[in-house]
Design a protein around this motif. Sequence first.
Motif, mmCIF file in Angstrom:
data_model
loop_
_atom_site.group_PDB
_atom_site.id
_atom_site.type_symbol
_atom_site.label_atom_id
_atom_site.label_comp_id
_atom_site.label_asym_id
_atom_site.label_seq_id
_atom_site.Cartn_x
_atom_site.Cartn_y
_atom_site.Cartn_z
ATOM 1 N N LYS A 73 1.013 -1.133 -0.052
ATOM 2 C CA LYS A 73 0.094 -0.052 0.009
ATOM 3 C C LYS A 73 0.894 1.354 0.062
ATOM 4 O O LYS A 73 0.450 2.407 -0.628
ATOM 5 C CB LYS A 73 -0.942 -0.107 1.251
ATOM 6 C CG LYS A 73 -1.840 -1.133 1.044
ATOM 7 C CD LYS A 73 -2.793 -0.988 2.297
ATOM 8 C CE LYS A 73 -4.006 -2.122 2.332
ATOM 9 N NZ LYS A 73 -4.980 -1.928 3.610
ATOM 10 N N ALA A 74 1.782 1.283 0.748
ATOM 11 C CA ALA A 74 3.075 2.373 0.715
ATOM 12 C C ALA A 74 3.419 2.558 -0.435
ATOM 13 O O ALA A 74 3.605 3.906 -1.025
ATOM 14 C CB ALA A 74 3.658 2.111 1.898
ATOM 15 N N LYS A 119 1.361 4.596 -3.356
ATOM 16 C CA LYS A 119 1.078 5.863 -3.314
ATOM 17 C C LYS A 119 1.719 6.625 -4.431
ATOM 18 O O LYS A 119 2.877 6.334 -4.896
ATOM 19 C CB LYS A 119 1.608 6.419 -1.796
ATOM 20 C CG LYS A 119 0.839 5.878 -0.529
ATOM 21 C CD LYS A 119 1.372 6.401 0.617
ATOM 22 C CE LYS A 119 0.441 6.089 1.867
ATOM 23 N NZ LYS A 119 0.856 6.536 3.082
ATOM 24 N N ASN A 154 3.508 9.131 -5.061
ATOM 25 C CA ASN A 154 5.037 9.664 -5.090
ATOM 26 C C ASN A 154 5.847 8.239 -5.210
ATOM 27 O O ASN A 154 7.069 8.631 -6.072
ATOM 28 C CB ASN A 154 5.537 10.457 -3.696
ATOM 29 C CG ASN A 154 5.194 9.705 -2.721
ATOM 30 O OD1 ASN A 154 4.268 9.053 -2.369
ATOM 31 N ND2 ASN A 154 6.270 9.662 -1.640
ATOM 32 N N LYS A 155 5.382 7.256 -4.732
ATOM 33 C CA LYS A 155 6.369 5.978 -4.929
ATOM 34 C C LYS A 155 6.159 5.239 -6.110
ATOM 35 O O LYS A 155 7.276 4.950 -6.752
ATOM 36 C CB LYS A 155 5.831 5.152 -3.569
ATOM 37 C CG LYS A 155 6.322 5.455 -2.366
ATOM 38 C CD LYS A 155 7.675 5.634 -2.062
ATOM 39 C CE LYS A 155 8.039 5.864 -0.895
ATOM 40 N NZ LYS A 155 9.778 6.022 -0.532
#
Length: 216
Positions: free
Chosen positions: A147-148, A151, A153-154
């Motif tokens: 999930k991170a 995002k 930006n990733k």
Amino acid sequence: MGFKRILEQANTCDWKHRNWYRDANTYLATMTEHFTMPLEKVVGICSALSPSCGWKQNVQDTYRFIRSNGKYKGCVTYGPQVVKAHRILRLKKRFNEIPDILHGPKTVAFYNALMSPSSNGDPVIDTHMVKAYLNDPKIDSGDKIIKALLKPNKVVEMQGEIRELAAECNINIHSCQAIIWSTWKRITGNRIDSNALPIWESLLNAPYIQEGLFVN
């Protein structure tokens, strides 16, 4: 982490999948001819229905959805994505609004890649690509790390790495992503759905009233 280690494992067969998006574009064009529907709408619906299903299922759901004029109830993807497919189906013009309807980074990138496979647009980043980036096929799709990394930006960072690898290999960005995806599928023991198979055409003579899923 990173895609380079995956690309370095690509074999001759994986490199043959560099034209996957081009072949998918040609493949969906046959559905466009069958339904006398603009390619933008077919690809838009296909993109909307793509989350949480493989290509074969994606194409079958797209065909059944269009064939039933949106009445098909068996799409594998999430409810909100089906709502987006309905909005695209109802479009009479202004097809430039389709990316705004899709909205999600993955589905917009998928739409653009299918529409313009020879362009150098944003590469498609989905859960499978994130797992490849992590080199971890067993990590749960709902894991907080996944999930991170999904995002915005990733996603941009991962897309940037694919752009760099494409430039190093002197190939199209979408081709580079397709090779990485193909290689990852192979080394993790998964099969690639081929665009050469008449996946949706086999449905042409199928009964269209089945278990109340949709009515023609």
